[in-house]
Design a protein around this motif. Structure first.
Motif, mmCIF file in Angstrom:
data_model
loop_
_atom_site.group_PDB
_atom_site.id
_atom_site.type_symbol
_atom_site.label_atom_id
_atom_site.label_comp_id
_atom_site.label_asym_id
_atom_site.label_seq_id
_atom_site.Cartn_x
_atom_site.Cartn_y
_atom_site.Cartn_z
ATOM 1 N N MET A 67 0.845 -1.169 0.000
ATOM 2 C CA MET A 67 0.000 0.000 0.000
ATOM 3 C C MET A 67 0.897 1.240 0.000
ATOM 4 N N LYS A 68 0.549 2.181 -0.841
ATOM 5 C CA LYS A 68 1.260 3.452 -0.925
ATOM 6 C C LYS A 68 0.514 4.497 -0.100
ATOM 7 N N ASN A 69 1.175 5.623 0.155
ATOM 8 C CA ASN A 69 0.502 6.680 0.908
ATOM 9 C C ASN A 69 1.059 8.046 0.523
ATOM 10 N N ASP A 70 0.345 9.052 0.965
ATOM 11 C CA ASP A 70 0.656 10.449 0.666
ATOM 12 C C ASP A 70 1.033 11.212 1.947
ATOM 13 N N ILE A 71 1.523 10.482 2.953
ATOM 14 C CA ILE A 71 1.790 11.096 4.255
ATOM 15 C C ILE A 71 2.855 12.177 4.159
ATOM 16 N N LYS A 72 3.940 11.912 3.455
ATOM 17 C CA LYS A 72 5.030 12.879 3.378
ATOM 18 C C LYS A 72 4.557 14.200 2.759
ATOM 19 N N VAL A 73 3.773 14.109 1.702
ATOM 20 C CA VAL A 73 3.231 15.304 1.045
ATOM 21 C C VAL A 73 2.299 16.050 1.991
ATOM 22 N N GLN A 74 1.436 15.321 2.661
ATOM 23 C CA GLN A 74 0.500 15.951 3.588
ATOM 24 C C GLN A 74 1.227 16.613 4.755
ATOM 25 N N ARG A 75 2.286 15.978 5.239
ATOM 26 C CA ARG A 75 3.077 16.595 6.312
ATOM 27 C C ARG A 75 3.665 17.923 5.857
ATOM 28 N N MET A 116 6.127 4.106 7.538
ATOM 29 C CA MET A 116 4.925 4.258 6.705
ATOM 30 C C MET A 116 5.250 5.024 5.429
ATOM 31 N N GLU A 117 6.016 6.106 5.558
ATOM 32 C CA GLU A 117 6.365 6.907 4.381
ATOM 33 C C GLU A 117 7.206 6.117 3.383
ATOM 34 N N LEU A 118 7.985 5.173 3.872
ATOM 35 C CA LEU A 118 8.820 4.332 3.000
ATOM 36 C C LEU A 118 8.078 3.080 2.527
ATOM 37 N N ASN A 119 6.790 3.002 2.864
ATOM 38 C CA ASN A 119 5.940 1.866 2.487
ATOM 39 C C ASN A 119 6.453 0.544 3.047
ATOM 40 N N LYS A 120 7.067 0.607 4.238
ATOM 41 C CA LYS A 120 7.553 -0.591 4.905
ATOM 42 C C LYS A 120 6.620 -1.028 6.027
ATOM 43 N N TYR A 121 5.621 -0.212 6.315
ATOM 44 C CA TYR A 121 4.688 -0.499 7.404
ATOM 45 C C TYR A 121 3.298 -0.060 6.980
ATOM 46 N N VAL A 122 2.346 -0.969 7.098
ATOM 47 C CA VAL A 122 0.950 -0.653 6.790
ATOM 48 C C VAL A 122 0.236 -0.396 8.120
ATOM 49 N N PRO A 123 -0.316 0.788 8.297
ATOM 50 C CA PRO A 123 -0.937 1.125 9.580
ATOM 51 C C PRO A 123 -2.250 0.379 9.802
ATOM 52 N N SER A 124 -2.607 0.269 11.077
ATOM 53 C CA SER A 124 -3.911 -0.291 11.430
ATOM 54 C C SER A 124 -5.001 0.667 10.962
ATOM 55 N N THR A 125 -6.210 0.197 10.971
ATOM 56 C CA THR A 125 -7.345 1.037 10.599
ATOM 57 C C THR A 125 -7.448 2.249 11.530
ATOM 58 N N VAL A 126 -7.272 2.027 12.807
ATOM 59 C CA VAL A 126 -7.364 3.120 13.778
ATOM 60 C C VAL A 126 -6.287 4.167 13.496
ATOM 61 N N LEU A 127 -5.073 3.719 13.242
ATOM 62 C CA LEU A 127 -3.985 4.645 12.957
ATOM 63 C C LEU A 127 -4.246 5.415 11.658
ATOM 64 N N ALA A 128 -4.724 4.732 10.641
ATOM 65 C CA ALA A 128 -5.053 5.389 9.371
ATOM 66 C C ALA A 128 -6.143 6.444 9.575
ATOM 67 N N LEU A 129 -7.121 6.138 10.405
ATOM 68 C CA LEU A 129 -8.191 7.101 10.677
ATOM 69 C C LEU A 129 -7.669 8.312 11.443
#
Length: 66
Positions: free
Chosen positions: A1-9, A33-46
């Protein structure tokens, strides 16, 4: 799973440490998470989506290999 955390930060002028403190995890967890090495839990994603005022789907998205 990819994410946009770094951009949002960057948009919200937050460091990894700032975000980590806000959601109750370590800075290393944010980095993973930013390096796509960890997929967060649902609670953490929320929690993350709430901070950035975006939906979970706007921050996290499936890679074609997922």
């Amino acid at each position: 799973m990819k994410n946009d955390i770094k951009v949002q930060r960057a948009i919200h002028n937050l460091t990894q440490a700032n975000l980590a403190e806000m959601i109750g995890v370590s800075r290393q967890t944010i980095n993973a998470m930013e390096l796509n090495k960890y997929v967060p839990s649902t609670v953490l994603a929320l929690k993350i989506s709430s901070i950035f005022k975006k939906s979970v789907n706007e921050i996290f998205f499936l890679d074609e290999n997922d």
